[in-house]
Design an enzyme around this catalytic site. Structure first.
Site, PDB file in Angstrom:
ATOM      1  N   GLY A  12       0.823  -1.206   0.000  1.00 61.75           N
ATOM      2  CA  GLY A  12       0.000   0.000   0.000  1.00 61.75           C
ATOM      3  C   GLY A  12       0.852   1.248   0.000  1.00 61.75           C
ATOM      4  CB  SER A  14       0.777   3.672  -4.688  1.00 59.29           C
ATOM      5  OG  SER A  14      -0.503   3.264  -4.254  1.00 59.29           O
ATOM      6  CE1 TYR A 156      -9.861  -1.101   7.471  1.00 59.01           C
ATOM      7  CE2 TYR A 156     -10.750  -0.399   9.571  1.00 59.01           C
ATOM      8  CZ  TYR A 156      -9.704  -0.458   8.676  1.00 59.01           C
ATOM      9  OH  TYR A 156      -8.494   0.117   8.992  1.00 59.01           O
TER      10      TYR A 156
END
Length: 266
Positions: A12, A14, A156
């Site tokens: 993750g 980016s 989540y």
């Protein structure tokens, strides 16, 4: 623990916390291996780090694709020999009341693919080298939402709770080795992942730079958990009085949601 010259894999990377953490760790001398789906953005981060004098490599991969994850791990090991630290930071968040998710099992599968299975697969890929060297660290990024009963995030929270359960069992098995397991329980952080929820525009959040410092602290100090004190207190309260804590949290969230909706309308 020294950070300089450690080979650190960050998923993750980016944007958001992953990007900020990669930059901060590279500033401390780490060799950062950046993993994310968006190749252009990933390359941008790697180029920026190198332009600033750091060491960075981009490894684009779709973390929902088991074969792609395997190829990514194999390439990293082939090019770097071993991994000192794996930071499982990539994540997906879905905010939806359970009443609106009754026909959306796919939401739960999607969050598990990124938040749990990708992290487990990468851990299994890099752990053999750590065991052989009796040295290494797994850092799993979790959430405040696992420490307190938080409504509207069942997909989540379920995925992050699975990741924490995996982390706890892993830590117990590795307790007498040179391999550390750290869980970071972030509060809300102002990143592209939280941006679509307009309700969050009016509430205080941690900045990506603050979140990045937690990531640096995790690698430098290797604690079992990093969380805000209020989160730790909520975890204790949830254990001591689960029914009461859940009731209070539900009322707090309902109140805050109504207040924020009114602010948005005004």
């Amino acid at each position: 623990m020294a950070i300089a010259d450690k080979t650190i894999v960050i998923t993750g990377a980016s944007s958001g916390i992953g990007e900020a953490g990669a930059r901060r760790l590279a500033e401390r001398g780490a060799r950062v291996c950046l993993v994310a789906r968006r190749e252009d953005e990933l390359q941008r981060v790697a180029d920026d780090i190198r332009a600033a004098g750091g060491q960075a490599w981009a490894y684009p991969a779709d973390l929902t694709d088991e074969a792609a994850v395997a190829r990514c791990a194999e390439r990293i090991l082939a090019e770097h020999g071993h991994v000192d630290v794996l930071i499982n930071n990539a994540g997906r968040s879905i905010r939806r009341p359970i009443r609106e998710a009754l026909d959306r099992l796919h939401d739960y599968r999607r969050t598990m693919e990124i938040n749990y299975f990708a992290a487990v697969q990468l851990t299994l890929a890099f752990l053999p080298g750590m065991l052989e060297r009796d040295s290494g660290q797994i850092v799993n990024v979790s959430s405040f939402a696992t420490l307190a009963p938080v409504p509207r995030f069942s997909a989540y929270v379920g995925s992050k709770a699975a990741l924490e359960g995996f982390s706890q069992s892993l830590a117990a098995e590795l307790a007498n080795t040179g391999i550390a397991v750290t869980v970071i329980c972030y509060p809300l952080v102002r990143t592209p992942m939280t941006a679509p929820t307009k309700m969050y525009d009016n509430i205080s959040m941690m900045s990506p730079d603050e979140a990045a410092q937690w990531m640096v602290d995790a690698v430098a100090k290797r604690p079992a958990r990093i969380a805000r004190r209020v989160g730790e207190a909520m975890a204790v309260a949830k254990t001591a009085a689960p029914g009461l804590t859940t009731s209070i949290m539900a009322r707090v969230f309902d109140y805050r949601a109504k207040k924020l909706r009114k602010q948005m309308e005004d």
